[in-house]
Design a protein around this motif. Structure first.
Motif, PDB file in Angstrom:
ATOM      1  N   MET A  76       0.799  -1.225   0.000  1.00  0.00           N
ATOM      2  CA  MET A  76       0.000   0.000   0.000  1.00  0.00           C
ATOM      3  C   MET A  76       0.836   1.282   0.000  1.00  0.00           C
ATOM      4  SD  MET A  76      -3.043  -1.167   2.653  1.00  0.00           S
ATOM      5  CE  MET A  76      -3.982   0.373   2.562  1.00  0.00           C
ATOM      6  N   GLN A  77       1.999   1.261   0.643  1.00  0.00           N
ATOM      7  CA  GLN A  77       2.777   2.495   0.795  1.00  0.00           C
ATOM      8  C   GLN A  77       3.114   3.182  -0.530  1.00  0.00           C
ATOM      9  OE1 GLN A  77       6.159   2.195   3.429  1.00  0.00           O
ATOM     10  NE2 GLN A  77       7.086   4.075   2.658  1.00  0.00           N
ATOM     11  N   PRO A  78       3.568   2.468  -1.563  1.00  0.00           N
ATOM     12  CA  PRO A  78       3.892   3.167  -2.806  1.00  0.00           C
ATOM     13  C   PRO A  78       2.711   3.940  -3.390  1.00  0.00           C
ATOM     14  CG  PRO A  78       4.818   0.962  -2.822  1.00  0.00           C
ATOM     15  CD  PRO A  78       3.906   1.031  -1.642  1.00  0.00           C
ATOM     16  N   LEU A  79       1.525   3.359  -3.336  1.00  0.00           N
ATOM     17  CA  LEU A  79       0.358   4.038  -3.891  1.00  0.00           C
ATOM     18  C   LEU A  79      -0.117   5.167  -2.984  1.00  0.00           C
ATOM     19  CD1 LEU A  79      -1.575   1.021  -5.411  1.00  0.00           C
ATOM     20  CD2 LEU A  79      -0.519   2.904  -6.646  1.00  0.00           C
ATOM     21  N   LEU A  80       0.052   5.014  -1.676  1.00  0.00           N
ATOM     22  CA  LEU A  80      -0.289   6.106  -0.759  1.00  0.00           C
ATOM     23  C   LEU A  80       0.635   7.307  -0.984  1.00  0.00           C
ATOM     24  CD1 LEU A  80      -0.933   4.066   2.515  1.00  0.00           C
ATOM     25  CD2 LEU A  80      -2.635   5.121   1.020  1.00  0.00           C
ATOM     26  N   GLU A  81       1.919   7.027  -1.161  1.00  0.00           N
ATOM     27  CA  GLU A  81       2.864   8.120  -1.439  1.00  0.00           C
ATOM     28  C   GLU A  81       2.545   8.794  -2.774  1.00  0.00           C
ATOM     29  OE1 GLU A  81       6.533   5.990  -1.132  1.00  0.00           O
ATOM     30  OE2 GLU A  81       6.802   6.495   0.998  1.00  0.00           O
ATOM     31  N   ALA A  82       2.169   7.998  -3.775  1.00  0.00           N
ATOM     32  CA  ALA A  82       1.799   8.564  -5.073  1.00  0.00           C
ATOM     33  C   ALA A  82       0.547   9.419  -4.954  1.00  0.00           C
ATOM     34  CB  ALA A  82       1.584   7.441  -6.084  1.00  0.00           C
ATOM     35  N   ALA A  83      -0.393   9.000  -4.110  1.00  0.00           N
ATOM     36  CA  ALA A  83      -1.614   9.789  -3.907  1.00  0.00           C
ATOM     37  C   ALA A  83      -1.287  11.130  -3.259  1.00  0.00           C
ATOM     38  CB  ALA A  83      -2.601   9.009  -3.045  1.00  0.00           C
ATOM     39  N   MET A  84      -0.409  11.126  -2.270  1.00  0.00           N
ATOM     40  CA  MET A  84      -0.006  12.382  -1.635  1.00  0.00           C
ATOM     41  C   MET A  84       0.677  13.295  -2.643  1.00  0.00           C
ATOM     42  SD  MET A  84       1.425  11.174   2.077  1.00  0.00           S
ATOM     43  CE  MET A  84       0.515   9.972   3.045  1.00  0.00           C
ATOM     44  N   ALA A  85       1.518  12.723  -3.499  1.00  0.00           N
ATOM     45  CA  ALA A  85       2.208  13.522  -4.510  1.00  0.00           C
ATOM     46  C   ALA A  85       1.233  14.153  -5.490  1.00  0.00           C
ATOM     47  CB  ALA A  85       3.214  12.653  -5.259  1.00  0.00           C
ATOM     48  N   ARG A  86       0.046  13.546  -5.638  1.00  0.00           N
ATOM     49  CA  ARG A  86      -0.981  14.079  -6.533  1.00  0.00           C
ATOM     50  C   ARG A  86      -1.946  15.009  -5.816  1.00  0.00           C
ATOM     51  NH1 ARG A  86       0.697   9.523  -9.138  1.00  0.00           N
ATOM     52  NH2 ARG A  86       0.282   9.340 -11.382  1.00  0.00           N
ATOM     53  N   GLY A  87      -1.687  15.326  -4.552  1.00  0.00           N
ATOM     54  CA  GLY A  87      -2.474  16.332  -3.852  1.00  0.00           C
ATOM     55  C   GLY A  87      -3.520  15.814  -2.890  1.00  0.00           C
ATOM     56  N   VAL A  88      -3.617  14.495  -2.700  1.00  0.00           N
ATOM     57  CA  VAL A  88      -4.571  13.973  -1.721  1.00  0.00           C
ATOM     58  C   VAL A  88      -4.071  14.312  -0.318  1.00  0.00           C
ATOM     59  CG1 VAL A  88      -5.677  11.921  -0.771  1.00  0.00           C
ATOM     60  CG2 VAL A  88      -5.295  12.103  -3.239  1.00  0.00           C
ATOM     61  N   ARG A  89      -4.939  14.885   0.495  1.00  0.00           N
ATOM     62  CA  ARG A  89      -4.548  15.270   1.851  1.00  0.00           C
ATOM     63  C   ARG A  89      -5.135  14.353   2.920  1.00  0.00           C
ATOM     64  NH1 ARG A  89      -1.933  19.402   3.273  1.00  0.00           N
ATOM     65  NH2 ARG A  89      -2.900  19.371   5.351  1.00  0.00           N
ATOM     66  N   ARG A  90      -6.337  13.870   2.705  1.00  0.00           N
ATOM     67  CA  ARG A  90      -7.027  13.150   3.778  1.00  0.00           C
ATOM     68  C   ARG A  90      -7.190  11.673   3.433  1.00  0.00           C
ATOM     69  NH1 ARG A  90     -12.080  15.869   6.690  1.00  0.00           N
ATOM     70  NH2 ARG A  90     -10.325  17.249   7.176  1.00  0.00           N
ATOM     71  N   PHE A  91      -6.851  10.822   4.398  1.00  0.00           N
ATOM     72  CA  PHE A  91      -6.957   9.375   4.240  1.00  0.00           C
ATOM     73  C   PHE A  91      -7.729   8.806   5.434  1.00  0.00           C
ATOM     74  CE2 PHE A  91      -3.194  10.783   2.051  1.00  0.00           C
ATOM     75  CZ  PHE A  91      -3.190  10.052   0.857  1.00  0.00           C
ATOM     76  N   VAL A  92      -8.708   7.989   5.136  1.00  0.00           N
ATOM     77  CA  VAL A  92      -9.454   7.294   6.187  1.00  0.00           C
ATOM     78  C   VAL A  92      -9.305   5.796   5.934  1.00  0.00           C
ATOM     79  CG1 VAL A  92     -11.721   6.860   7.209  1.00  0.00           C
ATOM     80  CG2 VAL A  92     -11.084   9.187   6.522  1.00  0.00           C
ATOM     81  N   LEU A  93      -8.635   5.115   6.857  1.00  0.00           N
ATOM     82  CA  LEU A  93      -8.309   3.695   6.713  1.00  0.00           C
ATOM     83  C   LEU A  93      -9.281   2.837   7.496  1.00  0.00           C
ATOM     84  CD1 LEU A  93      -6.304   1.321   5.974  1.00  0.00           C
ATOM     85  CD2 LEU A  93      -5.138   1.864   8.143  1.00  0.00           C
ATOM     86  N   LEU A  94      -9.819   1.793   6.858  1.00  0.00           N
ATOM     87  CA  LEU A  94     -10.599   0.785   7.551  1.00  0.00           C
ATOM     88  C   LEU A  94      -9.633  -0.260   8.097  1.00  0.00           C
ATOM     89  CD1 LEU A  94     -13.409  -0.386   8.250  1.00  0.00           C
ATOM     90  CD2 LEU A  94     -13.240  -1.705   6.125  1.00  0.00           C
TER      91      LEU A  94
END
Length: 276
Positions: A76-94
Motif C-alpha cells: 500500500m505504501q507506494p500508492l499512498l505516497e503517489a496519492a499524496m504527490a498528486r495532492g490527496v490530503r485526507r486518508f481514512v483507513l478501515l
C-alpha cells in the motif's frame, strides 16, 4: 473542504455504503475497483502501480486494504505516497479493533499514516454484523442453521456496517481532521451463542453456534479457498476473541456521528430475508 473522494473497495461491504452516504450529501464520489463498469468507476488494484492515477482530482481517499495478503504496508505504501504527490490530503483507513498501530496487517499502515499523512483517521471496528447476513456465516445459517467459529464463549461488540459507513463519511468530510483512530462497536457485547439464539428466535427455527478448535477452523477456511497464511491469521483473530480481547463496547460511533449504533436485534430484524 473535501469535494471529491476516491473510495477504494467502493463496491464492498463498507465502501458501497460510504459511497451512498457521500453521494446523498452532494460529495463527488469515485469508485476504486478492479473491475470498473460504471460512470463513477476508476480502475484500482493495490498490486498495480499505475492505479495511482485513480486519485486524480480527489482530495480524500477511503482506504480498504487488499484481502488476499497480509503484508499490507509493503503493497500500500507506494500508492499512498503517489496519492499524496498528486495532492490527496485526507486518508481514512478501515482497520480492525484488534490491530494496534504498528501491529500486523493494517496496523502497519495505521502507524505509517499517523507519521506521514497530512490528515488521517483510522477506523477500528469490531466484527461486522454483516458477516452473518452477507459474509461467511450467511450461507451456513441459511443452509445448515449453523455458525462456525473458534471463538468459544468469547464475546464481541458486533457493529453494523451502516454505522461504520456513517463514521467514515463523517471523518472524510469533517471540517477538522480526526488525526486519530477510533474503535467502533455496537451497543452490546455478545457471544456467538448469543447471536445464534437471537437469529433463531427471529427466524423461528434452530440456529446454533459450532465452536471449533483453531486447527479445524483453519482447515475449514483453506477448503473454502483462502490462502493458508490468511486462514491462519483469521483463526488467530478468533483466538483473541476466545481470550476476551473483543469483550467490550465503545462510544466511538456516537462521538463521531452523534448517533447511537444499531443493536444486533434491530439488525437481525432488518435482514431476516437474507436467511429465508
Amino acid at each position: 473542504m473535501v469535494e471529491r473522494v476516491l473510495i477504494i473497495g467502493g463496491k464492498g461491504k463498507t465502501g458501497r455504503r460510504v459511497a451512498s452516504r457521500l453521494s446523498a450529501a452532494g460529495i463527488n464520489v469515485a469508485i476504486g475497483t478492479r473491475t470498473p463498469d460504471g460512470r463513477q468507476d476508476r480502475r484500482f488494484d493495490w498490486s498495480d502501480p499505475t492505479s495511482a492515477s485513480a486519485v486524480e482530482g480527489c482530495d480524500a481517499v477511503y482506504l480498504v486494504a487488499p484481502t488476499d495478503r497480509t503484508d499490507h504496508l509493503a503493497v500500500m505504501q507506494p500508492l499512498l505516497e503517489a496519492a499524496m504527490a498528486r495532492g490527496v490530503r485526507r486518508f481514512v483507513l478501515l482497520s480492525s479493533s484488534l490491530l494496534e498501530p504498528g501491529g500486523p496487517m493494517m496496523g502497519e499502515v495505521h502507524e505509517w499514516l499517523a507519521k506521514s499523512a497530512p490528515d488521517w483517521a483510522v477506523l477500528r471496528p469490531s466484527w461486522f454484523m454483516q458477516n452473518f447476513s452477507e459474509g461467511p456465516h450467511a450461507r451456513t445459517i441459511r443452509k445448515e442453521g449453523a455458525i462456525y467459529t473458534a471463538t468459544g464463549a468469547g464475546r464481541v461488540g458486533f457493529i453494523d456496517a451502516e454505522d461504520i459507513a456513517a463514521t467514515a463519511a463523517a471523518c472524510l468530510t469533517a471540517a477538522t481532521p480526526l488525526n486519530s483512530d477510533v474503535v467502533l462497536t455496537g451497543p452490546e457485547a455478545l457471544s456467538y451463542d448469543d447471536a445464534a439464539a437471537i437469529i433463531a428466535a427471529a427466524l423461528g427455527r434452530p440456529v446454533h453456534h459450532v465452536s471449533l478448535d483453531p486447527a479445524s477452523l483453519t482447515a475449514r477456511l483453506v477448503l473454502q479457498g483462502l490462502p493458508a497464511n490468511y486462514a491462519e491469521t483469521l483463526t488467530a483473530l478468533d483466538a483473541h476473541i476466545a481470550a476476551g480481547a473483543e469483550d467490550c463496547t465503545t462510544s466511538g460511533v456516537e462521538q463521531v456521528t452523534g448517533q447511537r449504533p444499531t443493536s444486533f436485534r434491530a439488525f437481525v430484524q432488518r435482514v431476516l430475508d437474507r436467511w429465508k
